[in-house]
Design an enzyme around this catalytic site. Structure first.
Site, PDB file in Angstrom:
ATOM      1  N   GLU A 155      51.785   2.002  49.237  1.00  0.00           N
ATOM      2  CA  GLU A 155      52.409   1.052  50.162  1.00  0.00           C
ATOM      3  C   GLU A 155      53.922   1.243  50.340  1.00  0.00           C
ATOM      4  O   GLU A 155      54.694   0.302  50.183  1.00  0.00           O
ATOM      5  CB  GLU A 155      52.095  -0.378  49.708  1.00  0.00           C
ATOM      6  CG  GLU A 155      50.602  -0.641  49.660  1.00  0.00           C
ATOM      7  CD  GLU A 155      50.237  -2.014  49.082  1.00  0.00           C
ATOM      8  OE1 GLU A 155      51.133  -2.826  48.850  1.00  0.00           O
ATOM      9  OE2 GLU A 155      49.033  -2.251  48.877  1.00  0.00           O
ATOM     10  N   GLU A 264      39.982   0.770  48.783  1.00  0.00           N
ATOM     11  CA  GLU A 264      39.946  -0.655  48.392  1.00  0.00           C
ATOM     12  C   GLU A 264      39.142  -1.466  49.399  1.00  0.00           C
ATOM     13  O   GLU A 264      39.587  -2.492  49.903  1.00  0.00           O
ATOM     14  CB  GLU A 264      41.382  -1.226  48.307  1.00  0.00           C
ATOM     15  CG  GLU A 264      42.295  -0.410  47.418  1.00  0.00           C
ATOM     16  CD  GLU A 264      43.706  -0.967  47.314  1.00  0.00           C
ATOM     17  OE1 GLU A 264      43.940  -2.127  47.688  1.00  0.00           O
ATOM     18  OE2 GLU A 264      44.585  -0.218  46.870  1.00  0.00           O
TER      19      GLU A 264
HETATM   20  O1  G3I Z   1      47.989 -11.001  34.339  1.00  0.00           O
HETATM   21  C1  G3I Z   1      48.436 -12.296  34.758  1.00  0.00           C
HETATM   22  C2  G3I Z   1      48.042 -13.309  33.774  1.00  0.00           C
HETATM   23  O2  G3I Z   1      48.690 -13.049  32.554  1.00  0.00           O
HETATM   24  C3  G3I Z   1      48.406 -14.697  34.308  1.00  0.00           C
HETATM   25  O3  G3I Z   1      47.934 -15.669  33.448  1.00  0.00           O
HETATM   26  C4  G3I Z   1      47.774 -14.906  35.688  1.00  0.00           C
HETATM   27  C5  G3I Z   1      48.172 -16.243  36.291  1.00  0.00           C
HETATM   28  O4  G3I Z   1      48.234 -16.201  37.677  1.00  0.00           O
HETATM   29  O5  G3I Z   1      48.211 -13.896  36.531  1.00  0.00           O
HETATM   30  C6  G3I Z   1      47.822 -12.619  36.093  1.00  0.00           C
HETATM   31  O6  G3I Z   1      48.270 -11.662  36.968  1.00  0.00           O
HETATM   32  C7  G3I Z   1      47.624 -11.584  38.225  1.00  0.00           C
HETATM   33  C8  G3I Z   1      46.999 -10.197  38.339  1.00  0.00           C
HETATM   34  O7  G3I Z   1      46.469 -10.035  39.634  1.00  0.00           O
HETATM   35  C9  G3I Z   1      45.882  -9.954  37.329  1.00  0.00           C
HETATM   36  O8  G3I Z   1      44.844 -10.864  37.516  1.00  0.00           O
HETATM   37  C10 G3I Z   1      48.652 -11.797  39.302  1.00  0.00           C
HETATM   38  O9  G3I Z   1      49.122 -13.135  39.269  1.00  0.00           O
HETATM   39  C11 G3I Z   1      48.063 -11.497  40.650  1.00  0.00           C
HETATM   40  O10 G3I Z   1      49.104 -11.522  41.626  1.00  0.00           O
HETATM   41  C12 G3I Z   1      47.455 -10.118  40.637  1.00  0.00           C
HETATM   42  O11 G3I Z   1      46.889  -9.882  41.905  1.00  0.00           O
HETATM   43  C13 G3I Z   1      46.542  -8.535  42.179  1.00  0.00           C
HETATM   44  C14 G3I Z   1      47.380  -8.019  43.340  1.00  0.00           C
HETATM   45  O12 G3I Z   1      46.991  -6.682  43.631  1.00  0.00           O
HETATM   46  C15 G3I Z   1      48.864  -8.028  43.032  1.00  0.00           C
HETATM   47  O13 G3I Z   1      49.564  -7.569  44.108  1.00  0.00           O
HETATM   48  C16 G3I Z   1      45.074  -8.473  42.539  1.00  0.00           C
HETATM   49  O14 G3I Z   1      44.285  -8.842  41.411  1.00  0.00           O
HETATM   50  C17 G3I Z   1      44.704  -7.070  42.983  1.00  0.00           C
HETATM   51  O15 G3I Z   1      43.406  -7.069  43.501  1.00  0.00           O
HETATM   52  C18 G3I Z   1      45.659  -6.605  44.078  1.00  0.00           C
HETATM   53  O16 G3I Z   1      45.355  -5.283  44.394  1.00  0.00           O
HETATM   54  C19 G3I Z   1      46.111  -4.700  45.452  1.00  0.00           C
HETATM   55  C20 G3I Z   1      46.143  -3.214  45.208  1.00  0.00           C
HETATM   56  O17 G3I Z   1      46.670  -2.958  43.930  1.00  0.00           O
HETATM   57  C21 G3I Z   1      46.977  -2.508  46.273  1.00  0.00           C
HETATM   58  N1  G3I Z   1      46.489  -2.813  47.597  1.00  0.00           N
HETATM   59  C22 G3I Z   1      46.386  -4.204  47.890  1.00  0.00           C
HETATM   60  C23 G3I Z   1      45.514  -4.920  46.862  1.00  0.00           C
HETATM   61  C24 G3I Z   1      45.367  -6.345  47.227  1.00  0.00           C
HETATM   62  O18 G3I Z   1      46.624  -6.992  47.244  1.00  0.00           O
END
Ligand code: G3I
Length: 364
Positions: A155, A264
């Protein structure tokens, strides 16, 4: 009478065979002559026995949804957290599932330490490159031979269709300009000469973004930057991409790289589009969906059918299609803070049962 019995038997046998096939055929079996079909998982997905079983049966590819990202592996400089990623890599190896690495350099989910010195000032380009190199080398060497393809840069292109500058503002870009993208690929090739190296992005079918990606990759190739492929994330909805939009992106990208992965994939039924949640205007009123009605499920199946039909045509260049999560209950889209309504974007429902879209994808 005899003829009637025979005909009835043939009809019954045909129906039974079709039913048996659709029950038995999994995604990986249906696509064995086309491309591998992967799924993105969190470590926890592999601990639930029934879910792990479905993952093994259905897919022949794996990605880590979060556990191989920069902040997960190196939350602070020199502090490495391998356990989840190691376990995912072990599961992949034990079950013969080729593993995609996601991702090495991304403006998100990266520790702030990457960009600042101990006085809180932005580091020089040289320091940034040293940190990037250390991260990329340490991670890729650990998984050498176990991760066959890496999203090296994720990205890096703007999400503003009007922007003159094709690159997305980020601290990487602020410190080093577009050169950081090239450097990342060079470090990656040094670390593992055998891995396939990808540039990965979303909304890659939209003309402005498609063209920015194409131009960037074409120039990098001409300059000898070691890039092998383009990752089209494939966070779509049931209105977009159209067949024409999808074909145009595949056509253009396949003219510049030998490898395209759909990295994805999901097809949501509401108004959203893209990994960065760019709003989409033409969604035919599908905002705030709370229920997957037969009508919407049918339209989703149509869209999935089109996408897979076109992808099969491009099997010479498409090597892998990976779904982003296992089922509608697990989708990242509904997990994000502030998510409204439901998105129902995958082939399996909340109970991990196949949806109409699943049968349309495997039955061709
Ligand atoms: O790990 C923490 C945890 O410690 C905490 O308690 C919890 C509370 O909200 O958050 C956890 O982190 C989260 C993480 O996922 C793991 O579950 C983040 O808040 C959350 O923002 C994060 O979201 C991920 C996102 O990328 C971040 O940008 C999604 O799961 C994941 O599916 C998404 O994947 C991205 C690809 O990497 C790139 N392309 C887009 C795609 C969707 O956004």
């Amino acid at each position: 009478m005899k003829r009637f019995v025979c005909t009835a038997a043939v009809v019954l046998l045909t129906a039974w065979t079709a039913a048996a096939q659709s029950r038995l055929e999994t995604l990986k079996e249906a696509y064995k002559d086309y491309f591998t079909i992967g799924v993105a998982v969190e470590m926890g997905d592999l601990l639930a026995t029934d879910k792990a079983l479905q993952i093994k049966q259905m897919y022949n590819g794996l990605s880590a949804e979060n556990d191989m990202k920069p902040i997960s592996l190196q939350p602070r400089e020199g502090v490495w957290r391998w356990s989840n990623a190691d376990n995912i890599a072990r599961f992949a190896a034990m079950n013969g599932m080729p593993l995609r690495g996601h991702c090495l350099i991304w403006y998100k989910q990266v520790g702030e330490w990457m960009f600042y010195d101990d006085k809180g000032k932005l580091v020089s380009k040289e320091v940034l490159y040293e940190r990037m190199r250390t991260h990329i080398h340490t991670v890729m060497k650990r998984y050498k031979g176990r991760v066959y393809a890496w999203d090296v840069v994720n990205e890096a292109i703007t999400i503003d269709p009007e922007a003159e500058d094709p690159y997305r503002p980020s601290l990487f870009y602020e410190i080093a300009g577009e050169e950081y993208i090239r450097k990342a690929f060079e470090f990656a090739r040094e670390a593992d000469p055998d891995a396939l190296l990808f540039y990965n992005d979303f909304n890659e079918f939209m003309p402005y973004k498609r063209d920015h990606i194409y131009n960037m990759v074409k120039k990098m190739k001409a300059d000898g930057v070691p890039i092998d492929g383009i990752g089209m994330q494939g966070h779509y909805n049931i209105a977009h991409p159209t067949e024409d939009e999808f074909r145009k992106a595949l056509e253009l990208f396949s003219s510049v790289v030998d490898h395209i992965h759909i990295t994805e994939m999901d097809v949501r039924v509401n108004a959203g589009l893209g990994g960065g949640l760019v709003a989409e205007e033409d969604t035919r009123g599908l905002t705030g969906v709370t229920e997957l009605t037969p009508e919407i499920a049918g339209r989703q199946a149509d869209q999935y059918e089109m996408l897979f039909r076109v992808m099969r045509e491009y099997k010479d260049v498409i090597g892998n299609v990976t779904f982003w999560n296992t089922d509608d209950k697990e989708t990242w889209l509904d997990r994000r803070a502030g998510a409204e309504g439901r998105t129902f974007p995958l082939l399996f429902d909340d109970d991990r049962q196949p949806k109409p879209a699943y049968y349309r994808v495997i039955d061709f």
